[in-house]
Design an enzyme around this catalytic site. Structure first.
Site, PDB file in Angstrom:
ATOM      1  N   LYS A 256       0.890  -1.153   0.054  1.00 53.50           N
ATOM      2  CA  LYS A 256      -0.073   0.023  -0.065  1.00 53.50           C
ATOM      3  C   LYS A 256       0.866   1.097   0.019  1.00 53.50           C
ATOM      4  O   LYS A 256       1.545   1.470   0.962  1.00 53.50           O
ATOM      5  CB  LYS A 256      -0.880   0.096   1.273  1.00 53.50           C
ATOM      6  CG  LYS A 256      -1.622   1.248   1.278  1.00 53.50           C
ATOM      7  CD  LYS A 256      -2.686   1.538   2.694  1.00 53.50           C
ATOM      8  CE  LYS A 256      -3.164   2.623   2.904  1.00 53.50           C
ATOM      9  NZ  LYS A 256      -4.141   2.570   4.073  1.00 53.50           N
ATOM     10  N   ASP A 261      -2.718  10.115   3.273  1.00 53.25           N
ATOM     11  CA  ASP A 261      -4.012   9.737   3.276  1.00 53.25           C
ATOM     12  C   ASP A 261      -4.818  10.911   4.040  1.00 53.25           C
ATOM     13  O   ASP A 261      -4.764  10.801   5.395  1.00 53.25           O
ATOM     14  CB  ASP A 261      -4.144   8.392   3.970  1.00 53.25           C
ATOM     15  CG  ASP A 261      -5.469   8.077   4.335  1.00 53.25           C
ATOM     16  OD1 ASP A 261      -6.526   8.523   3.624  1.00 53.25           O
ATOM     17  OD2 ASP A 261      -5.803   6.902   5.003  1.00 53.25           O
ATOM     18  N   LYS A 268     -10.330  12.864   7.555  1.00 54.27           N
ATOM     19  CA  LYS A 268      -9.903  12.448   8.715  1.00 54.27           C
ATOM     20  C   LYS A 268     -10.149  13.760   9.806  1.00 54.27           C
ATOM     21  O   LYS A 268     -10.020  14.750   9.531  1.00 54.27           O
ATOM     22  CB  LYS A 268      -8.390  12.109   8.930  1.00 54.27           C
ATOM     23  CG  LYS A 268      -7.972  10.793   8.006  1.00 54.27           C
ATOM     24  CD  LYS A 268      -6.564  10.320   8.293  1.00 54.27           C
ATOM     25  CE  LYS A 268      -6.687   9.038   7.685  1.00 54.27           C
ATOM     26  NZ  LYS A 268      -7.265   7.843   8.424  1.00 54.27           N
ATOM     27  N   ASP A 280       1.535   6.721   5.357  1.00 51.11           N
ATOM     28  CA  ASP A 280       0.583   5.620   4.823  1.00 51.11           C
ATOM     29  C   ASP A 280       1.006   4.957   3.522  1.00 51.11           C
ATOM     30  O   ASP A 280       0.530   3.866   2.938  1.00 51.11           O
ATOM     31  CB  ASP A 280      -0.840   6.359   4.527  1.00 51.11           C
ATOM     32  CG  ASP A 280      -2.001   5.345   4.869  1.00 51.11           C
ATOM     33  OD1 ASP A 280      -1.746   4.280   5.485  1.00 51.11           O
ATOM     34  OD2 ASP A 280      -3.162   5.615   3.996  1.00 51.11           O
ATOM     35  N   ASP A 339     -12.308   7.081   3.216  1.00 55.86           N
ATOM     36  CA  ASP A 339     -11.005   6.866   4.060  1.00 55.86           C
ATOM     37  C   ASP A 339     -10.683   5.239   3.988  1.00 55.86           C
ATOM     38  O   ASP A 339      -9.599   4.778   4.505  1.00 55.86           O
ATOM     39  CB  ASP A 339     -11.234   7.450   5.442  1.00 55.86           C
ATOM     40  CG  ASP A 339     -10.030   7.537   6.188  1.00 55.86           C
ATOM     41  OD1 ASP A 339      -8.922   7.509   5.630  1.00 55.86           O
ATOM     42  OD2 ASP A 339     -10.048   7.839   7.581  1.00 55.86           O
ATOM     43  N   GLU A 341      -9.565   3.572   1.777  1.00 55.90           N
ATOM     44  CA  GLU A 341      -8.860   3.588   0.454  1.00 55.90           C
ATOM     45  C   GLU A 341      -7.824   2.598   0.211  1.00 55.90           C
ATOM     46  O   GLU A 341      -7.644   2.369  -1.127  1.00 55.90           O
ATOM     47  CB  GLU A 341      -8.462   5.290   0.316  1.00 55.90           C
ATOM     48  CG  GLU A 341      -6.921   5.453   0.701  1.00 55.90           C
ATOM     49  CD  GLU A 341      -6.958   5.113   2.346  1.00 55.90           C
ATOM     50  OE1 GLU A 341      -7.673   5.359   2.931  1.00 55.90           O
ATOM     51  OE2 GLU A 341      -5.703   5.137   2.722  1.00 55.90           O
ATOM     52  N   ARG A 343      -7.659  -0.523   0.943  1.00 56.81           N
ATOM     53  CA  ARG A 343      -8.292  -1.785   0.223  1.00 56.81           C
ATOM     54  C   ARG A 343      -8.565  -1.613  -1.534  1.00 56.81           C
ATOM     55  O   ARG A 343      -8.489  -2.527  -2.095  1.00 56.81           O
ATOM     56  CB  ARG A 343      -9.444  -2.478   0.944  1.00 56.81           C
ATOM     57  CG  ARG A 343     -10.753  -1.406   1.105  1.00 56.81           C
ATOM     58  CD  ARG A 343     -11.422  -1.623   2.248  1.00 56.81           C
ATOM     59  NE  ARG A 343     -11.060  -1.208   3.784  1.00 56.81           N
ATOM     60  CZ  ARG A 343     -11.256  -1.314   4.657  1.00 56.81           C
ATOM     61  NH1 ARG A 343     -12.641  -2.077   4.782  1.00 56.81           N
ATOM     62  NH2 ARG A 343     -10.951  -0.932   5.774  1.00 56.81           N
TER      63      ARG A 343
HETATM   64  N1  BES Z   1      -4.194   4.654   6.550  1.00 51.88           N
HETATM   65  C1  BES Z   1      -5.590   4.480   7.533  1.00 51.88           C
HETATM   66  C2  BES Z   1      -5.139   3.717   8.661  1.00 51.88           C
HETATM   67  C3  BES Z   1      -4.394   3.785   9.762  1.00 51.88           C
HETATM   68  C4  BES Z   1      -4.912   4.360  11.007  1.00 51.88           C
HETATM   69  C5  BES Z   1      -2.929   3.735   9.563  1.00 51.88           C
HETATM   70  C6  BES Z   1      -4.075   4.905  11.938  1.00 51.88           C
HETATM   71  C7  BES Z   1      -2.109   4.128  10.562  1.00 51.88           C
HETATM   72  C8  BES Z   1      -2.616   4.719  11.855  1.00 51.88           C
HETATM   73  C9  BES Z   1      -6.547   3.898   6.742  1.00 51.88           C
HETATM   74  O1  BES Z   1      -6.588   4.209   5.461  1.00 51.88           O
HETATM   75  C10 BES Z   1      -7.861   4.270   7.087  1.00 51.88           C
HETATM   76  O2  BES Z   1      -8.206   5.488   7.139  1.00 51.88           O
HETATM   77  N2  BES Z   1      -8.536   3.088   7.719  1.00 51.88           N
HETATM   78  C11 BES Z   1     -10.020   3.465   8.384  1.00 51.88           C
HETATM   79  C12 BES Z   1     -11.068   2.501   7.654  1.00 51.88           C
HETATM   80  C13 BES Z   1     -12.385   2.824   8.287  1.00 51.88           C
HETATM   81  C14 BES Z   1     -12.812   4.079   7.353  1.00 51.88           C
HETATM   82  C15 BES Z   1     -13.194   1.595   7.629  1.00 51.88           C
HETATM   83  C16 BES Z   1      -9.779   3.515   9.682  1.00 51.88           C
HETATM   84  O3  BES Z   1      -9.226   2.516  10.151  1.00 51.88           O
HETATM   85  O4  BES Z   1     -10.364   4.319  10.412  1.00 51.88           O
HETATM   86 ZN    ZN Z   2      -5.033   4.744   4.440  1.00 49.02          ZN
HETATM   87 MN    MN Z   3      -7.568   6.092   4.953  1.00 55.44          MN
END
Ligand code: BES
Ligand code: ZN
Ligand code: MN
Length: 492
Positions: A256, A261, A268, A280, A339, A341, A343
């Protein structure tokens, strides 16, 4: 502009039969029992009186006119292994960080073979000496280390040389991954990392292909293009291939590479989240760093890698909730949260990896905040469709001491959480088990190929110096993937 191009300190690593004159900090292994090396200049009673009893993790610095001697605790003789030695190396360099020329007899311990010991000590010292200097005008916060000598007996010399060289190569790869992840997001966008990959490939015996937005459209990669829609920076997919003679197997890696992000339209919610999202792309960095050393380490399997690189930004052209994307393998995805993204971009990478017909696919991604809730900051989530492959990833995780813990995939129970009214699936599940539902989503793109997934959202960074890690990006997963690739074969 200051040159922020990833720069990794180069340290001369050698082995010798005695401590070289130039060394100003010399570390000596001291166990909880047994003799205390006389070069320390003090006896056990003196060490004990100063609170040092040889336990693993302890150090005691003893100044001399030429520099320092450092007593490095290695614990009970029976308990000494690669992890103890790696951590001991890290502890040594942390109390010798003002010195440029280090020497130690840590790799000369009984009970661990010379190659393993030297590799672990070199890794520990070099990993812990890493500092990100980045855009500081004053570079004095950088690593001072210039040379490292591992002192061993003559009969261990040959294997120690090999181990030290491997350790230096592996630590260098981890440093590259850290350097890339630490870079400010505007200094390392998708085009930049692709350029870096091309440079690295030419010196590392890799074939490289870079795909731009038009190429990705041709391939039908609707996931990465969808995520990229809100960004003014174009996307890049990088395919790297390492092909040894008579490969023992074929492993595919997918990383990834979200260069920043923001969350997209599902922005966020706080600066604290935003602050770390330049990292990220840690998965893509780990994969690129892994690929960069396969030839040097004599890896015997073919490895094909896909780096999926783009920003995730909100704008007038950004992906909207309710939009539907068609991925490389033809499956359709309804967007319920922009968010989620990672996947979406991995879906295209995994689909393409399947087309290579490898013996296994492993992806690595800072994928879910949920994995932090489950396993905290130190442990990566490990899930997969094939227990044999998961076990191999777990074995590598243990060998290199990059901790992972397997979570259940449970597709039968939880796949329904991804059901969509308008498309084959939605891109998020419910409020619970976010790491599992994310991996179930990914497994929709891995066909019949054995598949394992590493969620490194927790260990991608540390907030302060901690053992082999220095504040900032950890390069987590690099050493694990190197070990996996170098021990991979079609049959096991
Ligand atoms: N890049 C983030 C996940 C992340 C969070 C990495 C904290 C490192 C530290 C990912 O793209 C994300 O935003 N995931 C969301 C998914 C949700 C919207 C289902 C999350 O975990 O909040
Ligand atoms: Zn991310
Ligand atoms: Mn994200």
């Amino acid at each position: 502009m200051i040159d922020a191009s990833a720069h990794v300190q180069s340290v001369a690593v050698a082995t010798a039969r005695s401590v070289p004159k130039a060394a100003t900090a010399v570390g000596y292994a001291v166990g909880t029992k047994g003799a205390v090396p006389r070069q320390l200049g003090v006896n056990r009673a003196a060490l004990t009186a100063n609170g040092f009893d040889g336990k693993a993790g302890q150090t005691l610095v003893i100044p001399s006119n030429d520099g320092v001697a450092v007593a490095i605790g290695v614990g009970d003789a029976e308990g000494i292994d690669a992890k103890v030695l790696r951590d001991a190396g890290a502890a040594f360099v942390r109390c010798a960080s003002k010195h440029a020329h280090l020497a130690t007899n840590l790799a000369d311990v009984d009970g661990v073979d010379a190659a393993t010991a030297s590799r672990a000590v070199a890794e520990g010292i070099l990993l812990a000496s890493y500092r990100y200097v980045g855009l500081k005008n004053d570079e004095s916060s950088g690593s001072k280390l210039e040379s490292l000598t591992l002192v061993t007996s003559a009969k261990r010399a040959k294997d120690a040389d090999k181990g030290a060289a491997a350790g230096a190569t592996i630590a260098g790869a981890a440093a590259l991954a850290r350097e890339l992840a630490n870079m400010p997001p505007t200094y390392l966008n998708a085009r930049d990392i692709a350029d870096r990959a091309v440079e690295i490939a030419s010196g590392a015996g890799l074939d490289v292909e870079v795909f731009n937005a038009d190429d990705l459209a041709q391939l039908g990669c609707g996931g990465i293009l969808g995520v990229n829609r809100g960004s003014t920076e174009p996307p890049r997919m990088v395919k790297l291939t390492y092909t040894p003679k008579n490969p023992a197997g074929h492993l595919a890696l997918v990383g990834k590479g979200v260069m920043y992000d923001s969350g997209g339209i599902s922005l966020k919610p706080s600066d604290a989240f935003h602050q770390v999202m330049k990292m990220d792309m840690s998965g893509a960095a780990a994969v690129l760093a892994t690929m960069s050393v396969l030839k040097a380490l004599g890896c015997r399997s073919k490895v094909t890698a896909f780096l999926m690189c783009t920003d995730n930004m909100p704008s007038g052209s950004a992906l909207k909730l309710g939009d539907v994307l068609t991925m490389r393998n033809g499956k359709t995805v309804e967007i319920h949260n922009t968010d989620a993204e990672g996947r979406l971009i991995l879906a295209d990478g995994l689909s393409l990896a399947v087309e290579e017909e490898p013996d296994g696919i492993v992806d690595i991604a800072t994928l879910t905040g949920a994995v932090l809730g489950a396993l905290g900051t130190d442990i990566a989530g490990l899930l997969g469709t094939d227990q044999g492959l998961v076990d191999r990833v777990k074995a590598s995780s243990e060998t290199v001491d990059e901790p992972t813990w397997q979570l259940p995939l449970e597709s039968k129970r939880y796949r329904k959480l991804l059901d969509s009214v308008v498309a084959d699936m939605r891109n998020i599940g419910g409020p619970y088990a976010g790491t599992i539902t994310a991996t179930i989503f990914l497994s929709e793109f891995t066909g019949d190929v054995p598949y394992a997934h590493l969620d490194i959202a927790g260990p991608m960074k540390v907030d302060g110096d901690q053992g082999i890690y220095s504040k900032g990006a950890t390069g987590f997963g690099t050493r694990l993937l190197i070990d996996l690739a170098c021990n991979f074969s079609a049959s096991n």
